[in-house]
Design a protein around this motif. Sequence first.
Motif, PDB file in Angstrom:
ATOM      1  N   PHE A 188       0.806  -1.217   0.000  1.00  0.00           N
ATOM      2  CA  PHE A 188       0.000   0.000   0.000  1.00  0.00           C
ATOM      3  C   PHE A 188       0.843   1.273   0.000  1.00  0.00           C
ATOM      4  N   ASP A 189       2.136   1.138  -0.248  1.00  0.00           N
ATOM      5  CA  ASP A 189       3.028   2.301  -0.380  1.00  0.00           C
ATOM      6  C   ASP A 189       3.038   3.168   0.874  1.00  0.00           C
ATOM      7  N   ILE A 190       3.153   2.549   2.032  1.00  0.00           N
ATOM      8  CA  ILE A 190       3.202   3.302   3.276  1.00  0.00           C
ATOM      9  C   ILE A 190       4.554   3.986   3.386  1.00  0.00           C
ATOM     10  N   ASP A 191       4.545   5.236   3.797  1.00  0.00           N
ATOM     11  CA  ASP A 191       5.794   5.975   3.979  1.00  0.00           C
ATOM     12  C   ASP A 191       6.630   5.324   5.076  1.00  0.00           C
ATOM     13  N   GLY A 192       7.907   5.121   4.788  1.00  0.00           N
ATOM     14  CA  GLY A 192       8.824   4.513   5.745  1.00  0.00           C
ATOM     15  C   GLY A 192       8.898   3.011   5.680  1.00  0.00           C
ATOM     16  N   SER A 193       8.053   2.374   4.868  1.00  0.00           N
ATOM     17  CA  SER A 193       8.082   0.909   4.791  1.00  0.00           C
ATOM     18  C   SER A 193       9.348   0.407   4.104  1.00  0.00           C
ATOM     19  N   ASP A 194       9.874   1.182   3.139  1.00  0.00           N
ATOM     20  CA  ASP A 194      11.085   0.749   2.448  1.00  0.00           C
ATOM     21  C   ASP A 194      12.278   0.664   3.403  1.00  0.00           C
ATOM     22  N   ILE A 195      12.370   1.609   4.328  1.00  0.00           N
ATOM     23  CA  ILE A 195      13.480   1.578   5.287  1.00  0.00           C
ATOM     24  C   ILE A 195      13.365   0.355   6.186  1.00  0.00           C
ATOM     25  N   CYS A 196      12.155   0.063   6.645  1.00  0.00           N
ATOM     26  CA  CYS A 196      11.969  -1.108   7.507  1.00  0.00           C
ATOM     27  C   CYS A 196      12.218  -2.408   6.755  1.00  0.00           C
ATOM     28  N   ILE A 197      11.897  -2.431   5.480  1.00  0.00           N
ATOM     29  CA  ILE A 197      12.140  -3.648   4.705  1.00  0.00           C
ATOM     30  C   ILE A 197      13.634  -3.894   4.564  1.00  0.00           C
ATOM     31  N   ARG A 198      14.420  -2.830   4.440  1.00  0.00           N
ATOM     32  CA  ARG A 198      15.875  -3.015   4.392  1.00  0.00           C
ATOM     33  C   ARG A 198      16.392  -3.562   5.717  1.00  0.00           C
TER      34      ARG A 198
END
Length: 1412
Positions: free
Chosen positions: A600-610
Amino acid sequence: MTPRFRVPLVFDDLMRPPKDGDFLYAEDVVNIEELSPGGILALVEDLTAELARKDVLSIEEQSLFDRSFSLVRGFKLLELSTKGMLMDSMCTNFIQLNASTAVLIQSLADTSEDPLDILQQCRSHSNAVQIYAFFLLCILTAEEADSEPAAEVAVSRGGHKGRPRKKHTPQAWDWASLRTRTVKVLAVALQNDLQCIFECHKVDENFVTFIGKAAFKMMVNREILEKPENKDCKEALYLVISTCAIKYNYKLSTVATMIHMLHKHEHLPIPFADLVSLAENQHVAGGLAVDLLRAVGQIDPGNFERDSMGADNVGLFLEELAVRLPRLMVMNLSILMCHMDGKSYKMRNSLIKLIGTLLVKAVKDTSDTETSEGSRLRNEQALLNILIERMRDTSAHTRKHVLRTWAYLCMEHAVPIGHWNLVSDLAAGRLEDNAAVVRKGALQLLGTLLEYNPFGPHLRIAAFEATYEKYKEKLRTMEPTKDAGEASRDEPENESETGQQEDGSSNFEVGEASGSKEAEGSTEEHPGPEEDHNNISATQFATDIGGLEQTRALVASLEAAVRFSKRIAASMLMLGQLLASSTVGDVEGAIQLLITCRKFDIDGSDICIRKMMHLVFSQDLVISTAVEDAFKTLYLKGSPPEMAASLIQLTLEASLGDLASIEALVEKSIARGDISSPTLSALWNVFVFNAQGVTFDQCRGALTVLCMAAKSDPKILRSHLQNIFDIGFGRWASEDVLLARYACIALQRLSVEDRSSIKASHKIFSILSNLITGPGLSEVTWFSAAEQALNSIYELHPMPEAFTSALLIKFAQSLFSGRLKNGLSDLGGGLDVDDFLQSHDYSSVNAASVGRFLFVAAHVALKHLVYIESCGRKLRKQRTEEKKAAANSAADISESQGQIDDQQEEENISKELGLNASEDAKLDDITEQAENEIVSGYMNRKFLIGGIAPIVVKLCRASAVMHQNPKLQANAMLALCKLMVIDAAFCEDNLQLLFTVAQNSPEDSIRSNCVIALGDLALRFPNLLEPWLDRMYARVHDPSASVRKNSVLVLSHLILNDMIKVKGHISELAMHIEDEDQRISDLVKIFFHELSKKGNNPIYNLFPDILSRLSCNEALSQNGFYTIMQFLMATIKKCKQMEGLIEKLCNRFTGTTDPRQWQSLAYCLSQLTYTHSCLRRLSDSSKLYEHALVDDEVFGHFKTLIVKTRKLTKSELKVILNELEEKLVLCHNEKKEQQMAALKAESHHQRTKAGQAHANGTEQVENEPISQEDGQKELTVKDRAQKVEPISEDELESVGKHVTVKDEPVSEDEEPGTGSETEGSSHDTDKGLKSSLTLENQSAEVSPSIKLYRAAHNVDDNASTCSDLSELGREESELDAASTCSQLSGLDDPRGLLDDASSTCSEPFDPDDGSE
């Protein structure tokens, strides 16, 4: 007239004549046991034939009744075929009797018949119905009772070992069908209005009770209720019980029986719910369900706490009943709310599920009229409020069920949009719950909220805010005029319309673009206002109002969407923390929620996925597998070009740490086949620019992914070597600064076959040489590219030492041309750097080139060390293989020539072993010599690196030069560290320089590099670094957060891997549990957590030393100290270690007199978990710490210990706990009294001495000091005083803290008096002392222990200590020193009695005693 039949309480009662009336009984009973099988068969055949031949009422005839009774009584002895014949005959006659009874009941309305005849018919029919029902139910219950034990025995034995023999069953006997037929016939009989044929129009109570009990007995049989083939029998049973309960007034007993059975049988909740539902549907005003709910509500909630099974069954029954009868449950829910506050969490769980079911049913139920809509909304809001309130329930299981219920409501679209953000806030808050099951439920709820959100598939905050501002501005332009607003306010609004408006937005979808466009179009298509506003038509006005309301709803929904997006984005920080949780469920739940957030393109999810990708290295197989699956879900889906594009984009946004995780994931994906050949082909197309719109960054990203894949399968690069040479090192390398670096990495991933094909004359080596020495790359990327180029040379070149030597010479010539007096030989013998720096203008030197040269030289030295070690391993491996081949050939020869003599064989083995040992030693010597000559070989002018080493040292020591060129200093220090790792002597000579730079360098990066280098040196030369360990620990206090973080990481690695000894310096690490940087604090906590797992928990042995060091540290606050101690003590969990720690802490009380140390020790004792042995150990050690109980804070910590332990301990431990509490309180009060007595005695002693001096007329010189026996302070007397000042309150408090006595100077304002005034002044002094003490006791804060003591003895808080001693139960002779001293003012010399305060307190004063 035929006698009436009455159902007996016991079956055999029918064999005895009744004493209370004329009732039918068995007069001639046949003993079936005495009959032969043939005789029994004949008896049954005669009975069935006669029943079939005669009327259906003939069963009441005495002969038929007696024979039927005899056969039912001996039914177990009948053959199966005979049983079937008898039951079939009775069922057939019962069916006919039901038809006859129905006709009779209908004919009762006809009054033309004779009443006596009608009465006789009614009695006969009632007798026949009861007889047939009684006999058939007796047969059913008897057969069911016989079948249950057999089934239980079969289950308990676990079945037969072999295949059981099947018992022959005649076709005439089918028990299941006969049972179903019998129950159905009985149900049909009960459907008739049997009251009409019974006397007084009331069915016999015994008859109804017997039927109900028999039906409930059959309900115990799981087979009837669970097998599909018994569905008809089950439904007939439901009908029998419900009819008896409602139609025949058996409801009270039915309710009691059902409640009792629910507590005993776990398979009955669902059948009972079906039964009640059937009863409510067939009998509208039956009330069985309401009575059951009232019965449940009247049960004591405490009973469910003791009866766990009953709570489960009753709760499940209520849940199932809510599914079947939602309206009834809503109306009567208040009856059950008493259990919501009960102690049984299982009942609360069931009520929570029930409320969720009711909410879903209420939303789906559209049968409400408009008048009841407002009531429905109020009920719905009340139920939602209950769920919100129960989110904070004391039981973790209940909180978990609340979260699951919210998730269920979301999936059923039963959560209003107004509650969506409230639920998301509650779920996000539960992520910090103490219980793992609650955190897991919160994670699942957040995922469900995202999956079923009404706002759209993309939840970017920026997009929603832009749309929200757009429509908010449009709403401002559409607002009605002031007159229109006033007119609208004048119109009344009823409650139901308001409720619909508040909840009407629950079905409005914001995220769909079509909805937004329609809303926008609806507002734009409205015609604008005409010139004459009075001519606006009613249709146009209604259209404007509709568009306005729709826009308002849209703005409200957009506002809710913005809040929801921000709430989910804010939870990303907590998700990052849960990824580091020690609970596997937390990590799995966080990973699944991150996948949903990424969707759902939540802001900050990319950092947590890393961050999540780093868990691929977890030792827990479940976590690493979950990360691999998440990686596949997120990036390995779609077509091959799409997969390639997602992988490339992932690598372009990753840091170096992220790339390591991605590499491990790609490697595993290649091994599992998740990355297919078409995907690799798509990556190659991007790398060679065969795809459309490829950028240089994407080209590098494709090569990065291919290098990662080649680590698992090196053959991937074989057919594309030329492309790597042309693109990676060609003109494109100047466009992308990192392309050359990854091209070098690709060369290192080549297979053994591909490496062997590259000769020394290959052009790649000249390319690499130019890359290192040439000016092609920028300063930013040259170092990483040069490092990988040197690594590639040592991986691919047949003779890397020769090639790198030439490379260094070439580099040195270009750098030092014109500055070396004797050419390159100066470097070989060592360059005079001091002369060089002083005799040349440094501004003309290219500092960047010097830095590059130092970097290359140091890295070559390090790679050469690795190369020497690899050559040694190859030699050992080669020799091992040769010896193994020789041994195999010798074995073959010995087999062909026969056995060798044993003695000769032993000699050969010994010789061989000695030879091997000498060869290994020789190889070790060669390797060691080669390693030493890398740096120290400049003495014999053979090695260029040895000549560079002094240059590096001199540069690092030239602080003036280094401060002018920070980059050169960084390169020089990095080169120094690498050279120190190689040579022990060089390391020892320069350790002081390294620590000096690590401490004093102004650059954070240089200090960080030095700390990391110290870790490598400690691994390679531990003996050299051991004297410097305190300096290494000191680096954790560096002002820079990055340096502290690296220091913590290095020390953690060294300690956990047993590379350095754990000593008292570890307290320096413990201090940073409270570091201002949360990342550092987390790292230190992880370190101590891992350290506690090693061996027998080293923290146990280190804890006392850490406690002593930290308690004396003035820089550490008290709260910080308490937090650190609490964390460290939580790692000590073994009972034996806690006992030992209690003993160690108690022993430390005797070694210190510092109250702060006492308080620290007492706090640590209060934080331990106490068992029986621990409490006994603490109680036995009371002599060690009783002197410290005088301190109120110490005593407060012990009280906290007792209160906390009492909550957790069992009843048998409370005896020891009470004894300990009494001992502590008594000791504290005694110490306090002794302290106060000593204080008062000393104070009065000072005043008495001053008064005696005045009485003797001794002239004291002003400011003359008076010596005291304790030697603590000198009392200065300015004037002889008539009245001595009382001791001040502040001084008294300070004296009480330090257990010392301070002298008080005499007031200067007082005038000297006569001898007669001295006597009075003594009394005045005593009075002033008492009054001052009274004021102090009133104003000073009383400690908890004094309050407890006064409450126990009914002592007034406002009274002074001295004046209330008599009220505490003491005699006058036991007064303390203060009261005793007040009687001595008239004596000549009372000082002798006050020499010892303790003796004065213990011995009463006698005025008649002549002794002084």
